[in-house]
Design an enzyme around this catalytic site. Structure first.
Site, PDB file in Angstrom:
ATOM      1  N   GLU A   1       4.256   2.866   0.840  1.00 17.98           N
ATOM      2  CA  GLU A   1       4.095   3.318  -0.078  1.00 17.98           C
ATOM      3  C   GLU A   1       4.532   4.849   0.348  1.00 17.98           C
ATOM      4  O   GLU A   1       4.081   4.802   1.068  1.00 17.98           O
ATOM      5  CB  GLU A   1       3.026   4.427  -0.436  1.00 17.98           C
ATOM      6  CG  GLU A   1       2.042   4.958  -1.635  1.00 17.98           C
ATOM      7  CD  GLU A   1       1.626   6.372  -1.028  1.00 17.98           C
ATOM      8  OE1 GLU A   1       3.260   6.383  -1.026  1.00 17.98           O
ATOM      9  OE2 GLU A   1       1.018   6.546  -0.383  1.00 17.98           O
TER      10      GLU A   1
ATOM     11  N   CYS B   1       0.827  13.519  -1.148  1.00 16.90           N
ATOM     12  CA  CYS B   1       2.217  12.585  -1.081  1.00 16.90           C
ATOM     13  C   CYS B   1       1.608  12.154  -3.662  1.00 16.90           C
ATOM     14  O   CYS B   1       3.086  11.967  -4.224  1.00 16.90           O
ATOM     15  CB  CYS B   1       1.993  10.850  -1.638  1.00 16.90           C
ATOM     16  SG  CYS B   1       1.128   9.696  -1.698  1.00 16.90           S
TER      17      CYS B   1
END
Length: 546
Positions: free
Chosen positions: A110, A144
């Site tokens: 990810e 993020c």
């Protein structure tokens, strides 16, 4: 099911407990041994996690704790041939670095995000400002999932009151030491890198400060929030992850233009919309290219069990199963077909039956034909019972948290048909892609037996090319820029050159055995997406229009 073997978990520093715990426990659940390499900034938290698991009964031989620097020692760990997979949460650059070291590395990553919230003229602007400030500046923007862009419809962008309230909202956040409980903006974990420093100190053409960020006089890692106006399409700030307390505003003529701006970048992690119009919500949900979507709420703070987390495009490297989702553990093992799935009495759709007939026309072996018929039935059943549905296991009143699947835009399949079992695998791939609604290009090596009927299957392009031509196809720069091919499904071994070309353009290589089980095989042709929507306003619960 066979475990991958040894899985290295390399988590980030910003969620030093939840992310490594999720990766470690998932890998253990799939039967793997685990090496936990904590982020250098969060070694102590990782150590406590490892001790908790050892105390709970996980053998130290199965879970090992290995703090090491991110240098040649870390590289040696990732590239060791005894490592069967790596779970990474970090930047896209780190993922590319790992694959550059070892092109055949099974990587589950990810990665980066450049996340936008669209605010339309039909939004509750007070609510939008609240959610935007929280999404952009919570955790100092060092998430993020943080909102880095606010794409405002022209009426909102030009509204002086909106700008004033947004500026006041960000400016009111208390800036100070992390030891002071009232501080909302605290020091960064490290001095700003090149991208963040540019974002905090440089205005590109057409930009101006709505709120200029300033460093603390006594701490170079402490910056006040910043807000830029006039961010232009294609500019540095539009397309670059900066990972800090700075937000950029873009002006869109309408919702369609705003969606175009939000999608016009390599990443697709989180995205949000603020509007009270169900028609706008439906149009946005259908067209936005991101893994986690949020409607009328902040775009950070995904909760496992409610909003499985993971992105699209360059925000995900690997098979793309969401953390906390129903397929995350499944991807951490290799599955093989040991029994043929049962054929039920549910008839196949007309289009699937047509594709199956064309595939059967090229097969003469009775067992192969029977396996293909069972595969088609299993694929249709898995689509009908699982992949075509939206799932909301949390079922929280006042929220909709829908987990769903969307077809990959384009998958390329590579191999040959010289052997009977290879021909069956190719037909299974064609059937699975058809059921998932995914466009498929079949690249056959010149040694393959001719099979004219395959080219007549709907949604299938058939090409015959040597290895050099296939590598050139994968390395085409337009794949990286536009993501035309998302995945490579292989039923024969893939060369190192082809893997390197695929890695370079962001194409995920899926080389697991082709299965007749639809619940397992269809995963490779679909992307996962979560849509989280608030269904209450000021205590009144509403239901979205059907």
């Amino acid at each position: 099911m066979e475990p991958l073997g040894v899985v290295v978990v390399t988590p980030p520093w910003n969620f030093p407990l939840s992310i490594p715990a999720g990766g470690v426990l998932a890998a253990l659940a799939a039967g793997n041994a685990v090496v936990l390499k904590p982020a250098p900034e969060a070694v102590l938290v990782g150590w406590h996690l490892a001790n908790c698991l050892w105390d709970a009964g996980i053998p130290r031989e199965i879970l090992q704790f290995l703090p090491c620097p991110d240098d040649e020692i870390g590289r040696g760990l990732v590239t060791d041939s005894r490592v069967g997979g790596v779970i990474l949460t970090g930047s896209a650059e780190t993922a590319r670095l790992f694959l550059g070291w070892r092109p055949d590395l099974p990587l589950f990553a990810e990665t980066s995000g450049k996340n936008a919230i669209i605010i339309t003229a039909l939004a509750d602007r007070d609510q939008a400002i609240r959610d935007l400030v929280r999404s952009a500046f919570g955790h100092n923007g060092q998430k993020c999932s943080a909102a880095s862009l606010a794409i405002c419809e022209a009426e909102v962008y030009d509204d002086a009151d909106f700008r004033r309230q947004l500026r006041d909202g960000a400016q009111s956040l208390a800036v100070g030491t992390a030891w002071e409980p009232t501080s909302r903006i605290t020091p960064l974990t490290q001095a700003p890198g090149a991208a963040l420093r540019r974002a905090l100190t440089v205005l590109d053409e057409g930009e101006e400060w709505l709120l200029e960020p300033r460093p603390a006089t006594d701490n170079p890692q402490l910056w006040s929030p910043g807000i830029k106006l006039g961010v232009r399409a294609g500019s540095f700030f539009h397309r670059t992850e900066c990972f800090g307390p700075v937000l950029g505003l873009m002006r869109a003529e309408n919702l369609d233009h705003a969606i175009e701006l939000a999608n016009a970048q390599p990443f697709g992690l989180t995205s949000g919309i603020q509007t009270l119009d169900d028609r706008e919500i439906a149009r946005w949900v259908d067209r936005i290219e991101a893994g986690n979507l949020y409607v009328n709420r902040p775009i950070t703070g995904a909760i496992v069990g409610r909003q499985p987390f993971g992105g699209w495009k360059a925000s995900s490297v690997g098979p793309g199963a969401k953390a906390g989702g129903p397929n995350y553990v499944l991807q951490l093992a290799r599955w093989r077909q040991v029994a043929r799935p049962a054929v039920d009495q549910e008839p196949l759709s007309e289009s699937l039956a047509t594709v199956l007939d064309r595939c059967l026309a090229g097969l003469t072996d009775a067992d192969a034909r029977s396996l293909l018929e069972a595969s088609a039935a299993s694929y249709a059943r898995a689509w009908r019972e699982h992949f075509s549905r939206e799932h909301d296991p949390s079922a929280i009143r006042g929220e909709l948290n829908a987990f769903r699947y969307r077809p990959c835009r384009h998958v390329i399949a590579r191999g040959m048909t010289a052997r009977p079992e290879a021909a069956v695998a190719l037909c299974q791939i064609i059937l699975a892609a058809h059921v998932a609604g995914t466009r498929l290009t079949v690249s056959l090596s010149p040694e393959s037996e001719p099979w004219v009927g395959l080219a007549e299957c709907a949604g299938v392009e058939l090409v015959v090319e040597a290895e050099a031509g296939f590598v050139d196809r994968l390395a085409h720069p337009l794949y990286r820029e536009h993501g035309w091919i998302e995945r490579l499904r292989a039923w024969e071994p893939i060369s190192t050159a082809a893997r390197a070309a695929a890695n370079g353009t962001g194409v995920t290589v899926i080389d697991a055995p082709v299965l007749a089980n639809g619940r397992l095989e269809l995963r490779w042709y679909l992307r996962e997406q979560t849509v989280s929507r608030v269904l209450h306003r000021y205590g009144s619960v509403t239901e979205p229009d059907a």
